[in-house]
Design a protein around this motif. Sequence first.
Motif, PDB file in Angstrom:
ATOM      1  N   PRO A   7       0.806  -1.217   0.000  1.00 35.56           N
ATOM      2  CA  PRO A   7       0.000   0.000   0.000  1.00 35.56           C
ATOM      3  C   PRO A   7       0.845   1.275   0.000  1.00 35.56           C
ATOM      4  O   PRO A   7       0.480   2.269  -0.638  1.00 35.56           O
ATOM      5  N   ARG A   8       1.961   1.260   0.689  1.00 38.49           N
ATOM      6  CA  ARG A   8       2.817   2.457   0.746  1.00 38.49           C
ATOM      7  C   ARG A   8       3.374   2.782  -0.631  1.00 38.49           C
ATOM      8  O   ARG A   8       3.356   3.935  -1.074  1.00 38.49           O
ATOM      9  N   ARG A   9       3.871   1.772  -1.347  1.00 40.38           N
ATOM     10  CA  ARG A   9       4.412   1.983  -2.691  1.00 40.38           C
ATOM     11  C   ARG A   9       3.319   2.484  -3.632  1.00 40.38           C
ATOM     12  O   ARG A   9       3.531   3.381  -4.441  1.00 40.38           O
ATOM     13  N   LEU A  10       2.129   1.901  -3.524  1.00 40.72           N
ATOM     14  CA  LEU A  10       1.019   2.327  -4.373  1.00 40.72           C
ATOM     15  C   LEU A  10       0.633   3.781  -4.094  1.00 40.72           C
ATOM     16  O   LEU A  10       0.389   4.559  -5.011  1.00 40.72           O
ATOM     17  N   LEU A  11       0.597   4.156  -2.817  1.00 41.73           N
ATOM     18  CA  LEU A  11       0.226   5.522  -2.449  1.00 41.73           C
ATOM     19  C   LEU A  11       1.275   6.530  -2.902  1.00 41.73           C
ATOM     20  O   LEU A  11       0.939   7.594  -3.442  1.00 41.73           O
ATOM     21  N   ILE A  12       2.540   6.204  -2.723  1.00 46.10           N
ATOM     22  CA  ILE A  12       3.616   7.099  -3.156  1.00 46.10           C
ATOM     23  C   ILE A  12       3.586   7.253  -4.677  1.00 46.10           C
ATOM     24  O   ILE A  12       3.735   8.358  -5.207  1.00 46.10           O
ATOM     25  N   TRP A  14       0.959   6.850  -6.655  1.00 50.06           N
ATOM     26  CA  TRP A  14      -0.229   7.626  -6.997  1.00 50.06           C
ATOM     27  C   TRP A  14       0.024   9.119  -6.756  1.00 50.06           C
ATOM     28  O   TRP A  14      -0.314   9.948  -7.598  1.00 50.06           O
ATOM     29  N   ALA A  15       0.629   9.455  -5.625  1.00 51.39           N
ATOM     30  CA  ALA A  15       0.902  10.860  -5.309  1.00 51.39           C
ATOM     31  C   ALA A  15       1.871  11.467  -6.321  1.00 51.39           C
ATOM     32  O   ALA A  15       1.685  12.614  -6.759  1.00 51.39           O
ATOM     33  N   SER A  16       2.898  10.725  -6.717  1.00 51.66           N
ATOM     34  CA  SER A  16       3.836  11.262  -7.707  1.00 51.66           C
ATOM     35  C   SER A  16       3.169  11.410  -9.071  1.00 51.66           C
ATOM     36  O   SER A  16       3.446  12.368  -9.802  1.00 51.66           O
ATOM     37  N   LEU A  17       2.261  10.504  -9.428  1.00 51.51           N
ATOM     38  CA  LEU A  17       1.530  10.645 -10.689  1.00 51.51           C
ATOM     39  C   LEU A  17       0.664  11.898 -10.677  1.00 51.51           C
ATOM     40  O   LEU A  17       0.594  12.632 -11.665  1.00 51.51           O
ATOM     41  N   MET A  18       0.013  12.156  -9.566  1.00 52.04           N
ATOM     42  CA  MET A  18      -0.817  13.355  -9.462  1.00 52.04           C
ATOM     43  C   MET A  18       0.039  14.626  -9.508  1.00 52.04           C
ATOM     44  O   MET A  18      -0.328  15.610 -10.161  1.00 52.04           O
ATOM     45  N   ALA A  19       1.183  14.614  -8.831  1.00 51.52           N
ATOM     46  CA  ALA A  19       2.073  15.779  -8.845  1.00 51.52           C
ATOM     47  C   ALA A  19       2.595  16.037 -10.259  1.00 51.52           C
ATOM     48  O   ALA A  19       2.637  17.191 -10.711  1.00 51.52           O
ATOM     49  N   LEU A  20       2.956  14.989 -10.976  1.00 50.91           N
ATOM     50  CA  LEU A  20       3.439  15.160 -12.340  1.00 50.91           C
ATOM     51  C   LEU A  20       2.334  15.649 -13.271  1.00 50.91           C
ATOM     52  O   LEU A  20       2.590  16.410 -14.205  1.00 50.91           O
ATOM     53  N   THR A  21       1.106  15.237 -13.022  1.00 53.10           N
ATOM     54  CA  THR A  21      -0.018  15.743 -13.805  1.00 53.10           C
ATOM     55  C   THR A  21      -0.174  17.238 -13.586  1.00 53.10           C
ATOM     56  O   THR A  21      -0.373  18.004 -14.534  1.00 53.10           O
ATOM     57  N   LEU A  59       3.711   1.213 -15.490  1.00 53.27           N
ATOM     58  CA  LEU A  59       4.200  -0.096 -15.924  1.00 53.27           C
ATOM     59  C   LEU A  59       4.870  -0.853 -14.784  1.00 53.27           C
ATOM     60  O   LEU A  59       4.601  -2.036 -14.574  1.00 53.27           O
ATOM     61  N   MET A  60       5.741  -0.184 -14.067  1.00 48.97           N
ATOM     62  CA  MET A  60       6.527  -0.870 -13.047  1.00 48.97           C
ATOM     63  C   MET A  60       5.732  -1.178 -11.781  1.00 48.97           C
ATOM     64  O   MET A  60       5.908  -2.247 -11.191  1.00 48.97           O
ATOM     65  N   VAL A  61       4.852  -0.272 -11.350  1.00 54.16           N
ATOM     66  CA  VAL A  61       4.157  -0.458 -10.078  1.00 54.16           C
ATOM     67  C   VAL A  61       2.781  -1.082 -10.281  1.00 54.16           C
ATOM     68  O   VAL A  61       2.485  -2.142  -9.732  1.00 54.16           O
ATOM     69  N   TYR A  62       1.939  -0.458 -11.085  1.00 57.54           N
ATOM     70  CA  TYR A  62       0.569  -0.940 -11.199  1.00 57.54           C
ATOM     71  C   TYR A  62       0.456  -2.198 -12.056  1.00 57.54           C
ATOM     72  O   TYR A  62      -0.370  -3.057 -11.783  1.00 57.54           O
ATOM     73  N   LEU A  63       1.271  -2.317 -13.108  1.00 60.49           N
ATOM     74  CA  LEU A  63       1.290  -3.561 -13.882  1.00 60.49           C
ATOM     75  C   LEU A  63       2.311  -4.548 -13.329  1.00 60.49           C
ATOM     76  O   LEU A  63       2.430  -5.659 -13.825  1.00 60.49           O
ATOM     77  N   ASN A  64       3.066  -4.118 -12.320  1.00 57.81           N
ATOM     78  CA  ASN A  64       4.022  -4.946 -11.592  1.00 57.81           C
ATOM     79  C   ASN A  64       5.089  -5.561 -12.502  1.00 57.81           C
ATOM     80  O   ASN A  64       5.509  -6.693 -12.300  1.00 57.81           O
TER      81      ASN A  64
END
Length: 98
Positions: A7-12, A14-21, A59-64
């Motif tokens: 969960p921590r990796r997923l949250l981090i 997600w937060a970086s994806l939102m910041a980059l957006t 690719l690396m996190v959500y598609l593992n």
Amino acid sequence: MTTLPGPRRLLITWASLMALTLISMASARLDPAARAQALPLWSAGLVLLAGGFKAHRVLMVYLNLRAAGSAWRGAFVGLLALTLTLIAGGYLAARWLG
């Protein structure tokens, strides 16, 4: 042993994806004089860089893919690089021709 992201990796991620957006959106709005024109070269580069990093994280996190073999990782990262190159080439061609 599990290879799924925690969960921590997923949250981090997600937060970086939102910041980059937000960075991509802000870079497109920094030059108010060019609203009806193409993005400046630096802004388009920033959008492509942020988009590429976001796609890599997906690719690396959500598609593992970090748990997949190197051939799978290489193939997907190569396709991502090809896609970004084609987008950048299209942008530059449109800028040069238009």
